[in-house]
Design a protein around this motif. Structure first.
Motif, PDB file in Angstrom:
ATOM      1  N   TRP A  41      42.923  29.148  41.818  1.00 51.59           N
ATOM      2  CA  TRP A  41      42.446  30.179  42.740  1.00 51.59           C
ATOM      3  C   TRP A  41      42.991  30.043  44.160  1.00 51.59           C
ATOM      4  O   TRP A  41      42.718  30.874  45.004  1.00 51.59           O
ATOM      5  CB  TRP A  41      40.937  30.274  42.733  1.00 51.59           C
ATOM      6  CG  TRP A  41      40.137  29.209  43.430  1.00 51.59           C
ATOM      7  CD1 TRP A  41      40.541  28.327  44.389  1.00 51.59           C
ATOM      8  CD2 TRP A  41      38.743  28.968  43.241  1.00 51.59           C
ATOM      9  NE1 TRP A  41      39.498  27.540  44.802  1.00 51.59           N
ATOM     10  CE2 TRP A  41      38.373  27.914  44.117  1.00 51.59           C
ATOM     11  CE3 TRP A  41      37.760  29.531  42.436  1.00 51.59           C
ATOM     12  CZ2 TRP A  41      37.085  27.418  44.193  1.00 51.59           C
ATOM     13  CZ3 TRP A  41      36.469  29.035  42.518  1.00 51.59           C
ATOM     14  CH2 TRP A  41      36.143  27.983  43.375  1.00 51.59           C
ATOM     15  N   HIS A 346      41.593  35.176  46.723  1.00 49.61           N
ATOM     16  CA  HIS A 346      41.637  33.743  46.448  1.00 49.61           C
ATOM     17  C   HIS A 346      40.223  33.187  46.514  1.00 49.61           C
ATOM     18  O   HIS A 346      39.291  33.873  46.937  1.00 49.61           O
ATOM     19  CB  HIS A 346      42.539  33.030  47.460  1.00 49.61           C
ATOM     20  CG  HIS A 346      41.996  33.044  48.851  1.00 49.61           C
ATOM     21  ND1 HIS A 346      41.465  31.933  49.461  1.00 49.61           N
ATOM     22  CD2 HIS A 346      41.875  34.054  49.758  1.00 49.61           C
ATOM     23  CE1 HIS A 346      41.058  32.240  50.677  1.00 49.61           C
ATOM     24  NE2 HIS A 346      41.296  33.521  50.881  1.00 49.61           N
ATOM     25  N   LEU A 350      38.479  35.473  43.870  1.00 51.63           N
ATOM     26  CA  LEU A 350      39.391  35.679  42.737  1.00 51.63           C
ATOM     27  C   LEU A 350      38.701  35.335  41.428  1.00 51.63           C
ATOM     28  O   LEU A 350      38.744  36.107  40.467  1.00 51.63           O
ATOM     29  CB  LEU A 350      40.644  34.807  42.897  1.00 51.63           C
ATOM     30  CG  LEU A 350      41.563  34.785  41.676  1.00 51.63           C
ATOM     31  CD1 LEU A 350      42.288  36.115  41.520  1.00 51.63           C
ATOM     32  CD2 LEU A 350      42.585  33.662  41.766  1.00 51.63           C
ATOM     33  N   ALA A 351      38.028  34.179  41.398  1.00 51.97           N
ATOM     34  CA  ALA A 351      37.461  33.678  40.140  1.00 51.97           C
ATOM     35  C   ALA A 351      36.274  34.489  39.650  1.00 51.97           C
ATOM     36  O   ALA A 351      36.095  34.670  38.443  1.00 51.97           O
ATOM     37  CB  ALA A 351      37.044  32.218  40.300  1.00 51.97           C
ATOM     38  N   TYR A 355      39.351  38.734  39.189  1.00 53.03           N
ATOM     39  CA  TYR A 355      39.811  38.474  37.824  1.00 53.03           C
ATOM     40  C   TYR A 355      38.833  38.996  36.761  1.00 53.03           C
ATOM     41  O   TYR A 355      39.249  39.633  35.794  1.00 53.03           O
ATOM     42  CB  TYR A 355      40.075  36.972  37.642  1.00 53.03           C
ATOM     43  CG  TYR A 355      41.104  36.673  36.582  1.00 53.03           C
ATOM     44  CD1 TYR A 355      42.468  36.747  36.860  1.00 53.03           C
ATOM     45  CD2 TYR A 355      40.725  36.313  35.290  1.00 53.03           C
ATOM     46  CE1 TYR A 355      43.418  36.477  35.884  1.00 53.03           C
ATOM     47  CE2 TYR A 355      41.667  36.032  34.312  1.00 53.03           C
ATOM     48  CZ  TYR A 355      43.010  36.113  34.615  1.00 53.03           C
ATOM     49  OH  TYR A 355      43.956  35.845  33.639  1.00 53.03           O
TER      50      TYR A 355
END
Length: 623
Positions: A41, A346, A350-351, A355
């Motif tokens: 990430w 990020h 992001l995680a 995503y």
């Protein structure tokens, strides 16, 4: 590789502390430790922000001149002494505060890292459904601003181009973002407003600590077996997601966005600073974990080879993860009709937002979601194992008596329980604010200071010639000239550059639109100082306790290597470490029979035998 030269069939195992079952266990554990959530990430985002493929150049330069040398130094340091991050400072007792600093840093990271793992556990469990809960905007927690890429009402408003919606002043929030902020976190408006504990997250935090404890219940004996799965399976998942990602429409656009070099950025100091910082933090230097893991190696293990393998594996994983992330983000950007930069993010964003939203566009989305979060869990656990083992090993080695060694499992349990309790505030409604505060301050510039002082202490206080001789005694060859130059000059210079860069680039922390208050930032700085302050406090204490009439004499005695510094096993203490057995040193050495399988009467026969250092001893002299 662990066999004592000149002693047929004799392995240099430490009965007292234990060793890795084999060398693969150590390499896999170290890979699991170095390869963490940051590889997935943080690196891909840094790469695309700093010139795509052009960023790879400074990144690999920093790997060669700073990453691998520091990695090799910490591995060799721990392996030579067979001690954790406190015990190794017998090399120069005044600097033992560096070891305490490493323990403080590992404590901070261990607390918040497991909270990130617990959130991944939560997403993993809620993904076990037919429709992912962050797919549509029709849930109780959604607002009127929510616009889902799969919502049915989009077709009725076909005249309104989704691109137009995204580009207008109207704030578009995705279902995954609202699920994250309004349901999972139930985010409060201020870091001081803790609100209530989020019970689902608290339960998952308990699960993650129980998993970590069970995997470390027998120390490296049990964790060494677990890493066969936890360190290798993430690569299986990455490959599955990579193959799925590159087959999607728009994936190539995302990958080109990630890789296309912008060579003009290579002259920007910030790019070099980001590359150096990423290498430094990604490899886990100065956390104490590398010293701890290497301390369970056999004395003659080739840690030079291991350091190169692990460092390159870590960086290659970062690059590979970039393909996985940006292929899916490229597909999502293509689906929305926007630029990749609009969907790239990020960290937790992001995680847990970008995503997961991209995964809802795929057929059988729950399957891909389960795989992705399972991968995050395994990546996190690999690092968490070493963080906990660092603390436990330091405590057990420091006390050092038989009683605590036999009860090491209870020490592990105690540290786990304390870690769980300290992590509870991070599961409240303001928990994410505190988590990011710890991430930004507790383990940032303090690591750089610790690493710099460690380099200076070993190379200039203990002496580079002494250290090179120690490595030659352990490996059979001195460190290559390149590493000698890096350790003495280049790596400390790069570390100092990272420190200056960190100070110059400093910006007060914020989370989306929320700006942290001054008192919270002050707490952050206190956390950062709490690890560094250990170094001067212990140094002053040690100088005051040392013998000598003048301050200079006290300083010399405080920095001089203690009598029990050196290899832990008596059969390895040759040359200047040859034991003149006195009560003070004997207690710290593990003296073992050469051939334990033979009967006592046979061992007592006092027949001369060639030792590992080439000098003759009688067998009974070592008993």
């Amino acid at each position: 590789n662990g066999t004592v030269p000149g002693e047929r069939g004799r392995q240099d195992k430490s009965v007292k502390r234990g060793n890795w079952g084999n060398q693969i266990e150590f390499v896999l554990t170290s890979v699991g430790y170095a390869v963490g959530l940051g590889n997935v990430w943080r690196f891909p985002y840094l790469c695309y922000r700093n010139g795509g493929g052009a960023f790879m150049f400074p990144y690999f330069i920093m790997l060669v001149f700073c990453g691998i040398p520091l990695f090799f130094m910490e591995l060799s340091f721990g392996q030579f002494a067979s001690q954790g991050c406190l015990g190794v400072w017998r090399v120069s007792p005044m600097f033992k505060g560096v070891g305490y600093g490493m323990m403080v840093v590992s404590t901070y990271i261990g607390i918040y890292y497991n909270v990130v793992i617990c959130i991944a556990f939560y997403y993993f469990f809620v993904s076990m459904t037919r429709v992912l809960p962050w797919t549509y905007c029709s849930n109780a927690w959604n607002t009127d601003d929510c616009v889902g890429v799969l919502d049915g009402n989009l077709s009725s408003r076909a005249a309104l181009n989704l691109t137009h919606i995204l580009n207008t002043t109207q704030k578009r929030t995705s279902p995954s973002e609202e699920y994250w902020r309004r349901y999972v976190l139930d985010l409060s408006d201020d870091i001081g407003n803790l609100g209530e504990v989020r019970l689902p997250l608290l339960g998952c935090l308990g699960v993650s600590w129980v998993v970590v404890f069970l995997c470390l219940i027998k120390g490296v004996k049990s964790s060494g077996k677990v890493v066969y799965f936890t360190a290798t399976f993430p690569y299986v998942v990455l490959t599955i997601l990579f193959v799925r990602g590159i087959t999607l429409e728009g994936a190539l656009t995302g990958i080109m966005y990630y890789l296309t070099p912008q060579w003009d950025k290579i002259l920007n100091a910030k790019v070099w600073g980001d590359a150096a910082s990423q290498i430094f933090y990604s490899l886990g230097c100065a956390w104490g974990g590398l010293i701890t893991m290497a301390s369970y190696n056999k004395f003659h293990n080739n840690c030079y080879r291991d350091s190169i393998i692990i460092s390159i594996t870590n960086c290659a994983t970062s690059v590979y993860a970039g393909f996985v992330i940006f292929s899916i983000l490229g597909f999502m950007a293509n689906h929305l009709g926007v630029d990749v930069s609009k969907v790239a993010d990020h960290g937790p964003g992001l995680a847990f937002v970008a995503y997961p939203e991209a995964l809802t566009l795929l057929p059988i989305s729950p399957l891909w979601s389960i795989l992705f979060f399972f991968m995050l869990i395994l990546l996190g656990l690999g690092t968490q194992f070493c963080l906990l083992e660092t603390l436990v090993t330091a405590i057990v080695d420091e006390v050092g008596n038989e009683w605590i060694i036999r009860r090491k499992t209870f020490v592990t349990l105690g540290v786990s329980v304390v870690g769980f309790l300290l992590g509870v505030p991070l599961t409240t409604q303001a928990g994410i604010y505190w988590l990011l505060l710890m991430d930004n301050y507790a383990a940032s510039f303090s690591l750089v200071v610790i690493s710099c002082i460690m380099c200076v202490a070993i190379m200039y206080i203990y002496g580079h010639r002494n250290y090179f001789k120690d490595i030659e005694m352990m490996l059979g060859f001195p460190p290559p000239l390149f590493f000698q130059i890096c350790w003495r000059f280049i790596s400390p210079a790069i570390i100092f550059f990272i420190l200056v860069f960190t100070v110059i680039q400093y910006r007060p922390i914020s989370y989306n639109d929320y700006v942290y208050p001054t008192w919270a930032i002050s707490i952050g700085f206190l956390m950062a100082l709490s690890s560094v302050i250990c170094i001067p406090i212990y140094a002053i204490y040690k100088v005051c306790r040392s013998e000598g009439d003048t301050l200079l004499q006290r300083l010399k005695n405080a920095t001089k290597a203690s009598k029990d510094w050196g290899p832990a096993l008596a059969e390895h203490r040759s040359g200047r470490y040859a034991p003149a057995f006195s009560p003070s040193t004997e207690s710290h050495l593990e003296v073992q029979p050469l051939q334990p399988e033979k009967g006592q009467s046979e061992v007592g026969a006092a027949s001369p035998m060639q030792g590992s250092n080439g000098s003759a001893h009688s067998q009974d002299s070592r008993l």
